[in-house]
Design a protein around this motif. Structure first.
Motif, PDB file in Angstrom:
ATOM      1  N   THR A  83       9.733  -4.343   6.231  1.00  0.00           N
ATOM      2  CA  THR A  83       9.363  -3.571   7.424  1.00  0.00           C
ATOM      3  C   THR A  83       8.223  -2.600   7.159  1.00  0.00           C
ATOM      4  O   THR A  83       7.928  -1.745   7.989  1.00  0.00           O
ATOM      5  CB  THR A  83      10.577  -2.789   7.972  1.00  0.00           C
ATOM      6  N   GLY A  84       7.565  -2.728   6.003  1.00  0.00           N
ATOM      7  CA  GLY A  84       6.404  -1.900   5.732  1.00  0.00           C
ATOM      8  C   GLY A  84       6.620  -0.892   4.620  1.00  0.00           C
ATOM      9  O   GLY A  84       7.743  -0.620   4.198  1.00  0.00           O
ATOM     10  N   GLY A  85       5.518  -0.342   4.138  1.00  0.00           N
ATOM     11  CA  GLY A  85       5.561   0.544   2.984  1.00  0.00           C
ATOM     12  C   GLY A  85       5.152  -0.228   1.739  1.00  0.00           C
ATOM     13  O   GLY A  85       5.320  -1.452   1.667  1.00  0.00           O
ATOM     14  N   TYR A  86       4.613   0.482   0.761  1.00  0.00           N
ATOM     15  CA  TYR A  86       4.068  -0.177  -0.430  1.00  0.00           C
ATOM     16  C   TYR A  86       5.105  -0.979  -1.207  1.00  0.00           C
ATOM     17  O   TYR A  86       4.779  -1.968  -1.855  1.00  0.00           O
ATOM     18  CB  TYR A  86       3.420   0.865  -1.339  1.00  0.00           C
ATOM     19  N   VAL A  87       6.363  -0.577  -1.123  1.00  0.00           N
ATOM     20  CA  VAL A  87       7.395  -1.269  -1.880  1.00  0.00           C
ATOM     21  C   VAL A  87       7.561  -2.709  -1.416  1.00  0.00           C
ATOM     22  O   VAL A  87       8.008  -3.576  -2.177  1.00  0.00           O
ATOM     23  CB  VAL A  87       8.736  -0.507  -1.788  1.00  0.00           C
ATOM     24  N   CYS A  88       7.206  -2.990  -0.165  1.00  0.00           N
ATOM     25  CA  CYS A  88       7.334  -4.363   0.345  1.00  0.00           C
ATOM     26  C   CYS A  88       6.366  -5.325  -0.333  1.00  0.00           C
ATOM     27  O   CYS A  88       6.647  -6.528  -0.431  1.00  0.00           O
ATOM     28  CB  CYS A  88       7.075  -4.401   1.847  1.00  0.00           C
ATOM     29  N   GLY A  89       5.218  -4.808  -0.754  1.00  0.00           N
ATOM     30  CA  GLY A  89       4.169  -5.668  -1.274  1.00  0.00           C
ATOM     31  C   GLY A  89       4.599  -6.609  -2.374  1.00  0.00           C
ATOM     32  O   GLY A  89       4.553  -7.843  -2.207  1.00  0.00           O
ATOM     33  N   PRO A  90       5.030  -6.083  -3.537  1.00  0.00           N
ATOM     34  CA  PRO A  90       5.401  -6.971  -4.635  1.00  0.00           C
ATOM     35  C   PRO A  90       6.604  -7.852  -4.327  1.00  0.00           C
ATOM     36  O   PRO A  90       6.656  -9.011  -4.743  1.00  0.00           O
ATOM     37  CB  PRO A  90       5.693  -6.010  -5.793  1.00  0.00           C
ATOM     38  N   LEU A  91       7.574  -7.338  -3.579  1.00  0.00           N
ATOM     39  CA  LEU A  91       8.783  -8.108  -3.289  1.00  0.00           C
ATOM     40  C   LEU A  91       8.478  -9.290  -2.378  1.00  0.00           C
ATOM     41  O   LEU A  91       8.862 -10.430  -2.671  1.00  0.00           O
ATOM     42  CB  LEU A  91       9.836  -7.203  -2.652  1.00  0.00           C
ATOM     43  N   LEU A  92       7.799  -9.034  -1.276  1.00  0.00           N
ATOM     44  CA  LEU A  92       7.482 -10.108  -0.325  1.00  0.00           C
ATOM     45  C   LEU A  92       6.485 -11.094  -0.927  1.00  0.00           C
ATOM     46  O   LEU A  92       6.590 -12.307  -0.696  1.00  0.00           O
ATOM     47  CB  LEU A  92       6.931  -9.522   0.970  1.00  0.00           C
ATOM     48  N   MET A  93       5.547 -10.574  -1.707  1.00  0.00           N
ATOM     49  CA  MET A  93       4.570 -11.457  -2.344  1.00  0.00           C
ATOM     50  C   MET A  93       5.255 -12.393  -3.336  1.00  0.00           C
ATOM     51  O   MET A  93       5.009 -13.614  -3.342  1.00  0.00           O
ATOM     52  CB  MET A  93       3.497 -10.636  -3.063  1.00  0.00           C
ATOM     53  N   ALA A  94       6.121 -11.837  -4.173  1.00  0.00           N
ATOM     54  CA  ALA A  94       6.828 -12.661  -5.158  1.00  0.00           C
ATOM     55  C   ALA A  94       7.683 -13.714  -4.473  1.00  0.00           C
ATOM     56  O   ALA A  94       7.724 -14.877  -4.888  1.00  0.00           O
ATOM     57  CB  ALA A  94       7.693 -11.761  -6.049  1.00  0.00           C
ATOM     58  N   ALA A  95       8.358 -13.318  -3.386  1.00  0.00           N
ATOM     59  CA  ALA A  95       9.205 -14.265  -2.663  1.00  0.00           C
ATOM     60  C   ALA A  95       8.378 -15.371  -2.017  1.00  0.00           C
ATOM     61  O   ALA A  95       8.723 -16.562  -2.100  1.00  0.00           O
ATOM     62  CB  ALA A  95      10.025 -13.532  -1.605  1.00  0.00           C
TER      63      ALA A  95
END
Length: 368
Positions: A98-110
């Protein structure tokens, strides 16, 4: 089924994630894991909701080149590595951000591993993380129809609206007005600038409170923010915890914002996406003062969407003072027919089933 959810940094990212989580809980038997940071608000808010929680070491990108640039890059690489580890261990059937920098690596890896992924963008102008992720994830759910064109490289973009807490939709107006002591003939005005407060709004409101001091046809519910309450009391010459006037109910924070919205006829608000979504499902006409330092000025664009629909008036923060706010509010209070039309326009922007629609969309792309 295993579902990973991520969103961090601000309440505007966290609360939509929690609302989606709670909606999914009612629709599917699943194990959940919320991924955030250890320093963001999510580290305090999410565990209190009883949601399994873990963290990734990531921080925001710096606009200027410095030592922090190298630190951020290192943490991003580390986060991608750890995100892969979390994914391998939890084995999610879908990952939702749902947004925020923490989403970047997690969603990208998935996404790179072929795991179904969905991001939810609350604002008219998307955040940098969601903008980048949109090129890799399976679907983007947007809160505003105007945001669809902001994701030209996305595989799929769906206008769902922003998820709103069920309590806001369900709150009973008569009970709420009774709770706040609002009489049938009174017009209730809700004023809020976020949990920490908005100094410019609070400063301008001093003139409103003074002007309405003797009125019996108006009730103002003003949440100053916890950091601002003492200053507001000083400016009005009142003791903390005291009553300024019969027309003004001034408090540092509203734990029952759902009831305050149900009771209100007009709102004076910042234009954060989730606050606007809540005003919309309640059909509350508003005077919006966008926070001028929001990333990419997204609050101004959010407000313009409401103004264009005939749902709100807007005052730029740079033009806000006691006189401009009092003039705008007085004009709105004196024209009941216009308030009615604005309320209808606001309600037309509401998406009370947005959380359900997002949850269904997420489940539709899973492979289970």
């Amino acid at each position: 089924m295993n579902i990973m959810i991520s969103g961090g940094g601000t309440g505007g990212h966290i609360y939509p994630a929690i609302t989606i989580y709670k909606t999914l809980q009612t629709m599917v038997d699943a194990n959940f894991l919320y991924v955030g940071t250890d320093k963001g608000l999510e580290s305090r808010i999410v565990p209190k909701e009883g949601i399994p929680f873990t963290t990734l070491p990531v921080q925001g990108l710096q606009r200027s080149f410095s030592l922090d640039t190298f630190i951020t890059a290192g943490k991003t690489i580390s986060s991608l590595w750890k995100a892969n580890g979390l994914i391998s261990k939890f084995k999610p059937d879908i990952v939702i951000g749902t947004g925020g920098y923490v989403c970047g690596p997690l969603l990208m890896a998935a996404a790179l591993r072929g795991i179904p992924t969905l991001i939810q963008e609350q604002n008219v102008v998307p955040g940098i993380t969601n903008k980048i992720l949109s090129r890799f994830v399976d679907v983007v759910a947007v809160g505003y129809e105007e945001a669809v064109r902001a994701f030209p490289k996305a595989k799929q973009v769906v206008y769902t609206g922003n998820p709103v807490r069920p309590a806001v939709v369900a709150a009973d107006r008569d009970k709420a007005r009774q709770f706040f002591g609002i009489q049938e003939h009174q017009t209730a005005i809700l004023v809020a600038g976020g949990s920490r407060g908005a100094r410019s709004i609070n400063t301008a409101m001093a003139a409103v409170h003074e002007a309405f001091k003797g009125r019996t046809d108006v009730k103002i519910i003003h949440a100053t923010g916890t950091d601002e309450y003492g200053r507001v009391c000083d400016s009005l010459g009142m003791q903390e915890g005291a009553t300024y006037s019969e027309a003004s109910h001034i408090v540092p924070y509203l734990d029952n914002m759902d009831m305050a919205m149900a009771a209100s006829d007009v709102a004076i608000f910042r234009s954060g996406a989730i606050g606007l979504a809540e005003l919309a499902v309640r059909g509350i006409p508003s005077i919006l003062i966008p926070y001028p330092y929001a990333a990419a000025d997204h609050q101004t664009y959010n407000a313009k969407a409401f103004v264009s629909a005939g749902a709100a008036d807007m005052i730029l923060d740079s033009e806000l003072n006691g006189a401009t706010l009092l003039t705008a509010l007085t004009s709105l209070l004196e024209t009941a027919e216009r308030r009615k039309l604005m309320a209808e326009a606001t309600l037309g922007l509401g998406k009370p089933k947005a959380a359900e629609d997002i949850a269904k969309l997420a489940l539709s792309i899973t492979k289970s």
